[in-house]
Design a protein around this motif. Structure first.
Motif, mmCIF file in Angstrom:
data_model
loop_
_atom_site.group_PDB
_atom_site.id
_atom_site.type_symbol
_atom_site.label_atom_id
_atom_site.label_comp_id
_atom_site.label_asym_id
_atom_site.label_seq_id
_atom_site.Cartn_x
_atom_site.Cartn_y
_atom_site.Cartn_z
ATOM 1 N N ASN A 107 -30.324 18.879 -14.818
ATOM 2 C CA ASN A 107 -29.157 19.743 -15.024
ATOM 3 C C ASN A 107 -29.323 21.154 -14.458
ATOM 4 O O ASN A 107 -28.834 22.124 -15.046
ATOM 5 C CB ASN A 107 -28.788 19.815 -16.508
ATOM 6 N N ASP A 108 -30.016 21.282 -13.312
ATOM 7 C CA ASP A 108 -30.195 22.600 -12.704
ATOM 8 C C ASP A 108 -29.024 23.002 -11.802
ATOM 9 O O ASP A 108 -29.051 24.058 -11.179
ATOM 10 C CB ASP A 108 -31.512 22.673 -11.933
ATOM 11 N N GLY A 109 -28.012 22.146 -11.734
ATOM 12 C CA GLY A 109 -26.848 22.461 -10.913
ATOM 13 C C GLY A 109 -27.135 22.404 -9.419
ATOM 14 O O GLY A 109 -26.380 22.951 -8.623
ATOM 15 N N GLY A 110 -28.234 21.768 -9.043
ATOM 16 C CA GLY A 110 -28.597 21.662 -7.634
ATOM 17 C C GLY A 110 -29.357 22.873 -7.103
ATOM 18 O O GLY A 110 -29.535 23.029 -5.893
ATOM 19 N N LEU A 111 -29.831 23.724 -8.002
ATOM 20 C CA LEU A 111 -30.525 24.952 -7.593
ATOM 21 C C LEU A 111 -31.765 24.663 -6.752
ATOM 22 O O LEU A 111 -31.952 25.259 -5.685
ATOM 23 C CB LEU A 111 -30.901 25.800 -8.813
ATOM 24 N N LEU A 112 -32.624 23.756 -7.216
ATOM 25 C CA LEU A 112 -33.844 23.459 -6.454
ATOM 26 C C LEU A 112 -33.528 22.900 -5.078
ATOM 27 O O LEU A 112 -34.179 23.252 -4.091
ATOM 28 C CB LEU A 112 -34.735 22.478 -7.225
ATOM 29 N N PHE A 113 -32.532 22.042 -4.997
ATOM 30 C CA PHE A 113 -32.133 21.483 -3.707
ATOM 31 C C PHE A 113 -31.600 22.590 -2.795
ATOM 32 O O PHE A 113 -31.955 22.648 -1.613
ATOM 33 C CB PHE A 113 -31.087 20.383 -3.894
ATOM 34 N N THR A 114 -30.789 23.467 -3.333
ATOM 35 C CA THR A 114 -30.242 24.581 -2.546
ATOM 36 C C THR A 114 -31.358 25.483 -2.035
ATOM 37 O O THR A 114 -31.362 25.883 -0.861
ATOM 38 C CB THR A 114 -29.248 25.402 -3.399
ATOM 39 N N LEU A 115 -32.321 25.792 -2.890
ATOM 40 C CA LEU A 115 -33.458 26.619 -2.460
ATOM 41 C C LEU A 115 -34.256 25.920 -1.359
ATOM 42 O O LEU A 115 -34.724 26.565 -0.416
ATOM 43 C CB LEU A 115 -34.352 26.960 -3.652
ATOM 44 N N ALA A 116 -34.406 24.601 -1.475
ATOM 45 C CA ALA A 116 -35.115 23.845 -0.442
ATOM 46 C C ALA A 116 -34.383 23.934 0.900
ATOM 47 O O ALA A 116 -35.007 24.103 1.948
ATOM 48 C CB ALA A 116 -35.289 22.386 -0.867
ATOM 49 N N ILE A 117 -33.072 23.847 0.874
ATOM 50 C CA ILE A 117 -32.278 23.959 2.100
ATOM 51 C C ILE A 117 -32.431 25.356 2.698
ATOM 52 O O ILE A 117 -32.575 25.511 3.923
ATOM 53 C CB ILE A 117 -30.785 23.630 1.828
ATOM 54 N N ILE A 118 -32.426 26.380 1.855
ATOM 55 C CA ILE A 118 -32.597 27.755 2.344
ATOM 56 C C ILE A 118 -33.968 27.925 2.988
ATOM 57 O O ILE A 118 -34.097 28.538 4.056
ATOM 58 C CB ILE A 118 -32.377 28.771 1.201
ATOM 59 N N VAL A 119 -35.012 27.384 2.364
ATOM 60 C CA VAL A 119 -36.361 27.462 2.945
ATOM 61 C C VAL A 119 -36.399 26.706 4.275
ATOM 62 O O VAL A 119 -36.974 27.182 5.255
ATOM 63 C CB VAL A 119 -37.427 26.922 1.969
ATOM 64 N N PHE A 120 -35.782 25.534 4.323
ATOM 65 C CA PHE A 120 -35.746 24.735 5.557
ATOM 66 C C PHE A 120 -35.104 25.539 6.691
ATOM 67 O O PHE A 120 -35.669 25.650 7.784
ATOM 68 C CB PHE A 120 -34.970 23.433 5.323
ATOM 69 N N ILE A 121 -33.942 26.103 6.436
ATOM 70 C CA ILE A 121 -33.233 26.882 7.462
ATOM 71 C C ILE A 121 -34.050 28.112 7.866
ATOM 72 O O ILE A 121 -34.169 28.422 9.056
ATOM 73 C CB ILE A 121 -31.829 27.287 6.954
ATOM 74 N N SER A 122 -34.635 28.786 6.894
ATOM 75 C CA SER A 122 -35.430 29.978 7.180
ATOM 76 C C SER A 122 -36.649 29.655 8.026
ATOM 77 O O SER A 122 -36.943 30.341 9.009
ATOM 78 C CB SER A 122 -35.854 30.660 5.877
ATOM 79 N N CYS A 123 -37.385 28.598 7.663
ATOM 80 C CA CYS A 123 -38.572 28.205 8.433
ATOM 81 C C CYS A 123 -38.184 27.743 9.838
ATOM 82 O O CYS A 123 -38.878 28.065 10.812
ATOM 83 C CB CYS A 123 -39.353 27.119 7.701
ATOM 84 N N LEU A 124 -37.094 27.018 9.951
ATOM 85 C CA LEU A 124 -36.626 26.579 11.260
ATOM 86 C C LEU A 124 -36.274 27.780 12.130
ATOM 87 O O LEU A 124 -36.632 27.826 13.315
ATOM 88 C CB LEU A 124 -35.425 25.639 11.106
ATOM 89 N N ALA A 125 -35.602 28.771 11.555
ATOM 90 C CA ALA A 125 -35.248 29.980 12.301
ATOM 91 C C ALA A 125 -36.505 30.710 12.773
ATOM 92 O O ALA A 125 -36.585 31.133 13.932
ATOM 93 C CB ALA A 125 -34.382 30.892 11.442
ATOM 94 N N VAL A 126 -37.498 30.859 11.886
ATOM 95 C CA VAL A 126 -38.748 31.527 12.278
ATOM 96 C C VAL A 126 -39.422 30.757 13.405
ATOM 97 O O VAL A 126 -39.901 31.356 14.378
ATOM 98 C CB VAL A 126 -39.708 31.676 11.072
ATOM 99 N N LEU A 127 -39.443 29.452 13.294
ATOM 100 C CA LEU A 127 -40.060 28.625 14.334
ATOM 101 C C LEU A 127 -39.348 28.821 15.675
ATOM 102 O O LEU A 127 -40.005 28.916 16.715
ATOM 103 C CB LEU A 127 -40.033 27.160 13.920
#
Length: 131
Positions: free
Chosen positions: A97-117
């Protein structure tokens, strides 16, 4: 890399690192939500602790070793890709019942790491000059 790209890269490095480092407390302290996730995956406690160590290493590379920022981004991208995969296949978008918070944070990390790469691609040994 021009000044604007350097600033953008730093912003993405900081975003990814803050999220990765923030989750370490829960992984290393054995917080109930973290234990639930890794028990569901059949990877408790070694998966929890191991992923925390990898995320710490990625964050250190992203924040403190400029010539290896690309490696931190690559490691972060690989680790978070696994998390996203588990969310999509086993855990679900919403965990306890986290409202998808962990998944959203994972997507943000994915996009951020991809951008840095992408920003740091010229630093990658052997293939950087060809990208």
């Amino acid at each position: 890399m021009n000044k604007g790209k350097k600033i953008a890269s730093w912003i993405f490095q900081i975003i990814a690192s803050i999220i990765l480092l923030q989750t370490l407390y829960f992984k290393f302290s054995g917080a109930p939500e973290s234990k639930y996730i890794f028990e569901t995956l059949g990877m408790e406690p070694w998966g929890r602790i191991g992923s925390g160590v990898v995320e710490l290493f990625a964050s250190i590379l992203l924040l403190f070793i400029p010539r290896l920022n690309w490696l931190g981004a690559l490691i972060g991208l690989g680790t978070i890709s696994g998390a996203i995969l588990f969310h999509l296949t086993t855990l679900g978008i919403q965990v306890q019942n986290d409202g998808g918070l962990l998944f959203t944070l994972a997507i943000i990390v994915f996009i951020s790491c991809l951008a840095v790469l992408v920003f740091k691609r010229k630093q990658i040994p052997l293939i950087g000059n060809k990208l």
